[in-house]
Structures are given as structure tokens and as C-alpha cells.
Design a protein around this motif. Structure first.
Motif, PDB file in Angstrom:
ATOM      1  N   VAL A 201     -21.465 -34.683  -6.629  1.00  0.00           N
ATOM      2  CA  VAL A 201     -21.797 -34.109  -8.057  1.00  0.00           C
ATOM      3  C   VAL A 201     -20.396 -34.100  -8.658  1.00  0.00           C
ATOM      4  O   VAL A 201     -19.426 -33.467  -8.371  1.00  0.00           O
ATOM      5  N   THR A 202     -20.325 -34.534  -9.688  1.00  0.00           N
ATOM      6  CA  THR A 202     -19.138 -34.557 -10.843  1.00  0.00           C
ATOM      7  C   THR A 202     -19.394 -33.268 -11.640  1.00  0.00           C
ATOM      8  O   THR A 202     -20.641 -32.854 -11.932  1.00  0.00           O
ATOM      9  N   ALA A 203     -18.468 -33.058 -12.714  1.00  0.00           N
ATOM     10  CA  ALA A 203     -18.513 -32.004 -13.579  1.00  0.00           C
ATOM     11  C   ALA A 203     -19.335 -32.241 -14.581  1.00  0.00           C
ATOM     12  O   ALA A 203     -19.573 -31.587 -15.636  1.00  0.00           O
ATOM     13  N   GLU A 204     -19.545 -33.601 -14.849  1.00  0.00           N
ATOM     14  CA  GLU A 204     -20.310 -34.198 -15.934  1.00  0.00           C
ATOM     15  C   GLU A 204     -21.943 -34.136 -15.526  1.00  0.00           C
ATOM     16  O   GLU A 204     -22.687 -35.075 -15.324  1.00  0.00           O
ATOM     17  N   SER A 205     -22.375 -32.557 -15.275  1.00  0.00           N
ATOM     18  CA  SER A 205     -23.505 -32.357 -15.058  1.00  0.00           C
ATOM     19  C   SER A 205     -24.316 -31.377 -15.736  1.00  0.00           C
ATOM     20  O   SER A 205     -23.643 -30.238 -15.829  1.00  0.00           O
ATOM     21  N   ASP A 206     -25.727 -31.261 -15.928  1.00  0.00           N
ATOM     22  CA  ASP A 206     -26.120 -30.273 -16.579  1.00  0.00           C
ATOM     23  C   ASP A 206     -27.800 -30.235 -16.247  1.00  0.00           C
ATOM     24  O   ASP A 206     -28.061 -31.026 -15.370  1.00  0.00           O
ATOM     25  N   ARG A 207     -28.609 -29.377 -17.022  1.00  0.00           N
ATOM     26  CA  ARG A 207     -29.722 -29.520 -17.030  1.00  0.00           C
ATOM     27  C   ARG A 207     -30.466 -30.876 -17.241  1.00  0.00           C
ATOM     28  O   ARG A 207     -31.726 -31.211 -16.892  1.00  0.00           O
ATOM     29  N   VAL A 208     -29.696 -31.864 -17.976  1.00  0.00           N
ATOM     30  CA  VAL A 208     -30.380 -33.061 -18.202  1.00  0.00           C
ATOM     31  C   VAL A 208     -30.264 -34.264 -16.921  1.00  0.00           C
ATOM     32  O   VAL A 208     -31.412 -34.743 -16.513  1.00  0.00           O
ATOM     33  N   GLY A 209     -29.197 -33.942 -16.105  1.00  0.00           N
ATOM     34  CA  GLY A 209     -28.965 -34.884 -15.225  1.00  0.00           C
ATOM     35  C   GLY A 209     -27.679 -34.654 -14.541  1.00  0.00           C
ATOM     36  O   GLY A 209     -26.754 -33.926 -15.187  1.00  0.00           O
ATOM     37  N   MET A 210     -27.323 -35.126 -13.223  1.00  0.00           N
ATOM     38  CA  MET A 210     -26.039 -35.133 -12.520  1.00  0.00           C
ATOM     39  C   MET A 210     -25.800 -36.427 -12.627  1.00  0.00           C
ATOM     40  O   MET A 210     -26.232 -37.483 -11.840  1.00  0.00           O
ATOM     41  N   ARG A 211     -24.190 -36.711 -12.723  1.00  0.00           N
ATOM     42  CA  ARG A 211     -23.468 -37.628 -12.522  1.00  0.00           C
ATOM     43  C   ARG A 211     -23.004 -37.760 -11.134  1.00  0.00           C
ATOM     44  O   ARG A 211     -22.340 -36.691 -10.837  1.00  0.00           O
ATOM     45  N   LEU A 212     -22.930 -38.646 -10.506  1.00  0.00           N
ATOM     46  CA  LEU A 212     -22.632 -38.998  -9.143  1.00  0.00           C
ATOM     47  C   LEU A 212     -21.396 -39.856  -8.883  1.00  0.00           C
ATOM     48  O   LEU A 212     -21.572 -40.754  -9.412  1.00  0.00           O
ATOM     49  N   GLU A 213     -20.464 -39.370  -8.106  1.00  0.00           N
ATOM     50  CA  GLU A 213     -19.433 -40.115  -7.676  1.00  0.00           C
ATOM     51  C   GLU A 213     -19.608 -40.461  -6.241  1.00  0.00           C
ATOM     52  O   GLU A 213     -19.906 -39.957  -5.393  1.00  0.00           O
ATOM     53  N   GLY A 214     -19.509 -41.836  -6.151  1.00  0.00           N
ATOM     54  CA  GLY A 214     -19.547 -42.486  -4.738  1.00  0.00           C
ATOM     55  C   GLY A 214     -19.469 -44.085  -4.720  1.00  0.00           C
ATOM     56  O   GLY A 214     -19.113 -44.666  -5.705  1.00  0.00           O
ATOM     57  N   PRO A 215     -20.222 -44.647  -3.707  1.00  0.00           N
ATOM     58  CA  PRO A 215     -19.978 -46.170  -3.650  1.00  0.00           C
ATOM     59  C   PRO A 215     -21.049 -46.911  -4.708  1.00  0.00           C
ATOM     60  O   PRO A 215     -21.821 -46.388  -5.290  1.00  0.00           O
ATOM     61  N   VAL A 216     -20.460 -47.817  -5.432  1.00  0.00           N
ATOM     62  CA  VAL A 216     -21.084 -48.491  -6.420  1.00  0.00           C
ATOM     63  C   VAL A 216     -22.383 -49.286  -5.863  1.00  0.00           C
ATOM     64  O   VAL A 216     -22.363 -49.835  -4.797  1.00  0.00           O
ATOM     65  N   LEU A 217     -23.236 -49.328  -6.680  1.00  0.00           N
ATOM     66  CA  LEU A 217     -24.718 -49.890  -6.444  1.00  0.00           C
ATOM     67  C   LEU A 217     -24.638 -51.414  -7.068  1.00  0.00           C
ATOM     68  O   LEU A 217     -24.718 -51.322  -8.358  1.00  0.00           O
ATOM     69  N   GLU A 218     -24.437 -52.280  -6.597  1.00  0.00           N
ATOM     70  CA  GLU A 218     -24.507 -53.626  -6.918  1.00  0.00           C
ATOM     71  C   GLU A 218     -25.746 -54.145  -7.259  1.00  0.00           C
ATOM     72  O   GLU A 218     -26.755 -53.909  -6.956  1.00  0.00           O
ATOM     73  N   ARG A 219     -25.611 -54.683  -8.748  1.00  0.00           N
ATOM     74  CA  ARG A 219     -26.895 -55.544  -9.251  1.00  0.00           C
ATOM     75  C   ARG A 219     -26.918 -56.842  -8.886  1.00  0.00           C
ATOM     76  O   ARG A 219     -26.083 -57.368  -8.537  1.00  0.00           O
ATOM     77  N   ALA A 220     -28.305 -57.408  -8.739  1.00  0.00           N
ATOM     78  CA  ALA A 220     -28.585 -58.477  -8.519  1.00  0.00           C
ATOM     79  C   ALA A 220     -28.631 -59.411  -9.714  1.00  0.00           C
ATOM     80  O   ALA A 220     -28.594 -60.781  -9.752  1.00  0.00           O
ATOM     81  N   ARG A 221     -28.873 -58.765 -10.946  1.00  0.00           N
ATOM     82  CA  ARG A 221     -29.023 -59.457 -12.117  1.00  0.00           C
ATOM     83  C   ARG A 221     -28.355 -58.701 -13.318  1.00  0.00           C
ATOM     84  O   ARG A 221     -28.349 -57.279 -13.078  1.00  0.00           O
ATOM     85  N   GLY A 222     -27.918 -59.241 -14.463  1.00  0.00           N
ATOM     86  CA  GLY A 222     -27.450 -58.740 -15.586  1.00  0.00           C
ATOM     87  C   GLY A 222     -28.308 -58.481 -16.401  1.00  0.00           C
ATOM     88  O   GLY A 222     -29.686 -58.584 -16.518  1.00  0.00           O
TER      89      GLY A 222
END
Length: 287
Positions: A201-222
Motif C-alpha cells: 500500500v502506497t502513501a497515495e491512498s485514501d477513502r477513494v482507493g489505494m494505489r498499490l506497488e508491486g509486480p506489473v500486470l501485463e495487458r494483452a491488448r491496448g
């Protein structure tokens, strides 16, 4: 100050919350309400309130209140020290506060959000049927500030049978997820990646949502999606590939794909994660 609760010290981001405004998403209004709904319900039960009565949500505590009349209160959520006129008081237990007394809530050693219920509930004006503060939409009561007077309503129910609640600390949770509506926008390995390594959990978190730091989730489409409906617990993935976990004040629509959604029964535990905490995910049984 007769009959009310005066805010002496407001802490960081403390708000009035109840169980929110369900059913208004089609009008562009999110549910909001307590981020840890179970904690608010528990605090209310301990003082004989309906579970949805309005109380205080206090991230990292740090709040001091002065009571204009005698009141019965209870604390729940993140475990933290508290004092009534300098005397230590226990959490998850009904607390009699005399008129003129000050209640000081310290900082939790673990967990994030502390909840306070007052018998009778906080009787601030309701907006669209709720007393919840929606920090994204700007609906409901103002955030706590020194000098703010919070009125207290009349008690509507009898006393509960129990005078103390058992406690099981929820730390380092493993959150169950179900695949999201846009799982197909990601590679076959992305969901395994999400559930394979911890996210911080990063410091960029509040009641709206939590930004998470960790492995990148790769997209299959752009490309990008048209905006579509969002729900609490949605794990939306922006172009960085690192997910954002939506909480109580999330937007009702969003344009980034949602790879998975946290099970609603695990959202209370997610709401107690603080910056620096690690979260793990696993696909819910039955997948």
C-alpha cells in the motif's frame, strides 16, 4: 456546546460516516459510508444504536473531543490507546463519559481506521438519506475541524446484552478476489501475477482507493475503454500496470480495465491496511 460533541483536535482526515447511500449509482452518486463497515456496526451495537447510526471514522486516530453532556461511547476498528480525562479506556467496550469530559484517541500501532459511536448517533443533517461524508463527491457533513460541534440524537433502542466484544486482529490480510469484467484485457499470466506476489500500500491512498506497488500486470491488448460502472473492491489497472483498489468513496464509473474485484466480505480488512502494509490476493474458492 450544550448536548453536543465539540471537536478539539481533528486528526487527519476524520469524517462522519454511517453505512452510506446505496442504490444511487445510476444517478452518479456512490455509496460512500464507513470504509470498515463491520467496525462501525460493532461500535454502534455496543452502545445500543442501530447498526447504521452515524459515528466517526478516524484514520490514524489523533482526535480529541469534549462532551457537552454525559454520553455513552464505544471505540472499534484499529486498536489504539484512548483516554477519558487522562484515564486510559478500553476499546470495544461501552464507555460512560461524563459531561465536560474530554476523550482523546491516540494513534493505532497497527491498522488504520478507528471508529467511535455515541449512543443516540451523531445527528448531523442527512444528504440523500445518509449522514456519510463522501470525500470524492463532496456530499454530506464537512470533515472534522477544531471547533466543529457535532449534535447527538436521542437513543432509540434498549441496551445490548453484551458489554464487551471479542477481538481478532486483522493484519497482513490475504484478500479473496473474483476475476473482473475485463480479465480478457490482460495476459493469461496477469491474474496469476496478481495472486503470486505481495503488493504494498502506497502513501497515495485514501477513502477513494489505494494505489498499490508491486509486480506489473501485463495487458494483452491496448487502447482504452469507454467509462463503465465501478464497484467497491474493483482492482482497476492504469497504464502503469499497478492496480488501484477502490474503497468506499470510489467513482461510480472508470475507464481503466478491472482485472479482478475483492470479495465484499474482505473489504473491511482491506480498509484497515495502511501505507507500507503488504496485501496479498487469491482467487476465491469456486473459480
Amino acid at each position: 456546546m450544550r448536548g453536543g460533541v465539540l471537536v478539539v483536535r481533528a486528526g487527519y482526515g476524520a469524517t462522519v460516516q454511517d453505512l452510506g447511500r446505496p442504490g444511487l449509482a445510476a444517478l452518479g452518486v456512490g455509496r460512500s459510508g464507513a470504509a470498515d463497515r463491520g467496525a462501525l456496526r460493532l461500535a454502534n451495537r455496543l452502545v445500543g444504536n442501530p447498526e447504521g447510526a452515524a459515528g466517526l471514522e478516524m484514520p490514524l486516530g489523533g482526535v480529541e473531543l469534549e462532551f457537552g453532556r454525559a454520553a455513552t461511547c464505544a471505540l472499534a476498528g484499529a486498536d489504539c490507546p484512548a483516554w477519558a480525562d487522562g484515564r486510559p479506556v478500553a476499546a470495544r467496550t461501552p464507555l460512560a463519559v461524563p459531561a465536560g469530559a474530554r476523550l482523546r484517541i491516540g494513534t493505532p500501532g497497527r491498522g488504520l481506521r478507528v471508529y467511535l459511536a455515541v449512543r443516540g448517533g451523531l445527528d448531523v443533517p442527512a444528504v440523500l438519506g445518509s449522514r456519510a461524508t463522501d470525500t470524492l463527491a463532496g456530499l454530506g457533513p464537512e470533515r472534522l475541524a477544531p471547533g466543529l460541534l457535532l449534535p447527538v440524537g436521542a437513543a432509540a433502542t434498549g441496551w445490548p446484552a453484551a458489554d464487551h466484544a471479542p477481538y481478532r486482529e486483522r493484519t497482513g490480510p490475504v484478500l479473496r478476489v473474483v476475476p473482473g469484467p475485463r480479465e480478457d484485457w490482460f495476459t493469461a499470466a496477469a491474474l496469476r501475477t496478481l495472486c503470486g506476489e505481495p503488493y504494498t500500500v502506497t502513501a497515495e491512498s485514501d477513502r477513494v482507493g489505494m494505489r498499490l506497488e508491486g509486480p506489473v500486470l501485463e495487458r494483452a491488448r491496448g487502447g482504452e475503454l469507454p467509462s463503465e460502472g465501478m464497484v467497491p473492491g474493483a482492482l482497476q489497472v492504469p497504464p502503469s500496470g499497478r492496480p488501484i483498489l477502490f474503497l468506499a468513496d470510489h467513482p461510480v464509473t472508470g475507464g481503466y480495465p478491472v482485472i479482478a474485484v475483492v470479495h465484499r466480505d474482505d473489504l473491511d480488512a482491506a480498509a484497515q491496511a495502511r501505507p507500507g502494509d503488504a496485501l496479498r490476493f487469491r482467487v476465491a474458492d469456486g473459480r
